[in-house]
Write a protein that holds these residues in place. Structure first.
Motif, short mmCIF file in Angstrom:
data_model
loop_
_atom_site.label_atom_id
_atom_site.label_comp_id
_atom_site.label_asym_id
_atom_site.label_seq_id
_atom_site.Cartn_x
_atom_site.Cartn_y
_atom_site.Cartn_z
N LYS A 1 -19.40 -24.92 60.32
CA LYS A 1 -20.38 -25.97 60.06
C LYS A 1 -19.78 -27.13 59.27
CE LYS A 1 -25.13 -26.67 58.88
NZ LYS A 1 -25.49 -27.19 60.16
N TRP A 2 -19.07 -26.81 58.17
CA TRP A 2 -18.60 -27.85 57.26
C TRP A 2 -17.14 -27.72 56.86
CZ3 TRP A 2 -23.56 -26.58 54.28
CH2 TRP A 2 -24.61 -27.38 54.71
N ILE B 1 -28.32 -21.78 49.61
CA ILE B 1 -27.37 -22.07 50.68
C ILE B 1 -28.07 -22.09 52.04
CG2 ILE B 1 -25.34 -21.22 51.93
CD1 ILE B 1 -24.26 -20.28 49.18
N ALA B 2 -28.97 -21.15 52.27
CA ALA B 2 -29.72 -21.13 53.53
C ALA B 2 -30.50 -22.42 53.71
CB ALA B 2 -30.65 -19.92 53.57
N MET B 3 -31.12 -22.90 52.66
CA MET B 3 -31.88 -24.14 52.73
C MET B 3 -30.95 -25.31 53.09
SD MET B 3 -33.93 -26.14 49.73
CE MET B 3 -32.39 -26.49 48.87
N HIS B 4 -29.81 -25.41 52.43
CA HIS B 4 -28.89 -26.52 52.68
C HIS B 4 -28.28 -26.44 54.08
CE1 HIS B 4 -29.18 -28.50 48.85
NE2 HIS B 4 -29.01 -27.34 48.22
N VAL B 5 -27.98 -25.26 54.55
CA VAL B 5 -27.44 -25.10 55.90
C VAL B 5 -28.47 -25.58 56.93
CG1 VAL B 5 -26.79 -23.37 57.63
CG2 VAL B 5 -25.76 -23.31 55.35
N GLY C 1 -24.22 -34.16 55.20
CA GLY C 1 -23.06 -34.17 54.31
C GLY C 1 -23.45 -33.94 52.86
N TYR C 2 -24.61 -34.46 52.47
CA TYR C 2 -25.07 -34.24 51.10
C TYR C 2 -25.32 -32.75 50.86
CZ TYR C 2 -25.80 -39.26 50.83
OH TYR C 2 -25.62 -40.61 50.83
N ALA D 1 -14.36 -12.95 46.13
CA ALA D 1 -14.82 -12.09 47.24
C ALA D 1 -16.26 -12.41 47.62
CB ALA D 1 -14.67 -10.62 46.87
N THR D 2 -17.09 -12.67 46.63
CA THR D 2 -18.49 -12.99 46.91
C THR D 2 -18.62 -14.35 47.57
OG1 THR D 2 -19.12 -11.67 44.99
CG2 THR D 2 -20.78 -13.16 45.86
N VAL D 3 -17.83 -15.31 47.12
CA VAL D 3 -17.83 -16.64 47.75
C VAL D 3 -17.40 -16.53 49.20
CG1 VAL D 3 -16.68 -18.90 47.74
CG2 VAL D 3 -17.50 -17.92 45.60
N ASP D 4 -16.33 -15.79 49.46
CA ASP D 4 -15.85 -15.62 50.83
C ASP D 4 -16.91 -14.97 51.71
OD1 ASP D 4 -13.46 -16.79 50.10
OD2 ASP D 4 -12.34 -14.90 50.02
N GLN D 5 -17.65 -14.02 51.16
CA GLN D 5 -18.71 -13.37 51.94
C GLN D 5 -19.81 -14.37 52.29
OE1 GLN D 5 -18.69 -10.13 53.15
NE2 GLN D 5 -20.37 -10.97 54.33
N LEU D 6 -20.18 -15.21 51.36
CA LEU D 6 -21.20 -16.24 51.64
C LEU D 6 -20.71 -17.21 52.71
CD1 LEU D 6 -22.46 -16.96 48.02
CD2 LEU D 6 -23.77 -15.90 49.87
N ILE D 7 -19.45 -17.58 52.64
CA ILE D 7 -18.88 -18.49 53.64
C ILE D 7 -18.97 -17.86 55.02
CG2 ILE D 7 -16.72 -19.52 54.45
CD1 ILE D 7 -16.04 -19.95 51.41
N ARG D 8 -18.67 -16.56 55.12
CA ARG D 8 -18.79 -15.85 56.41
C ARG D 8 -20.24 -15.73 56.84
NH1 ARG D 8 -14.72 -12.78 54.03
NH2 ARG D 8 -16.21 -11.25 53.27
N ASP D 9 -21.10 -15.33 55.90
CA ASP D 9 -22.51 -15.10 56.23
C ASP D 9 -23.20 -16.33 56.81
OD1 ASP D 9 -22.24 -12.51 55.29
OD2 ASP D 9 -23.34 -12.87 53.42
N TYR D 10 -22.85 -17.49 56.30
CA TYR D 10 -23.53 -18.72 56.71
C TYR D 10 -22.70 -19.58 57.66
CZ TYR D 10 -27.13 -17.48 53.47
OH TYR D 10 -28.14 -16.80 52.83
#
Length: 68
Positions: free
Chosen positions: A53-54, A10-14, A19-20, A39-48
């Motif tokens: 962004k998207w 995720i860090a790489m893609h951010v 759009g890809y 819960a883990t997905v939501d944490q990643l969304i917050r972290d990044y």
């Protein structure tokens, strides 16, 4: 997929930011959802900062193309 690998991808893609990369991130979130839950997905969304962004919002449900 491990959480460490998901964070790395995720860090790489951010950092690339197209759009890809948004679509690739959504696929990764689907894998995380399958293996670790909402819960883990939501944490990643917050972290990044994926909402800003998207427009990937907390509470969104993602499905993996690959079943357990």
């Amino acid at each position: 997929m491990t959480l460490e690998k998901a964070n790395e991808l995720i860090a790489m893609h951010v950092n690339f930011g197209s759009g890809y990369n948004r679509n690739a991130t959504r696929m990764i979130l689907g894998e995380v959802m399958r293996d670790f839950g909402q819960a883990t997905v939501d944490q990643l969304i917050r972290d990044y900062g994926l909402e800003e962004k998207w427009q990937i919002y907390e509470g969104s449900h993602f499905e993996s193309a690959f079943k357990n």
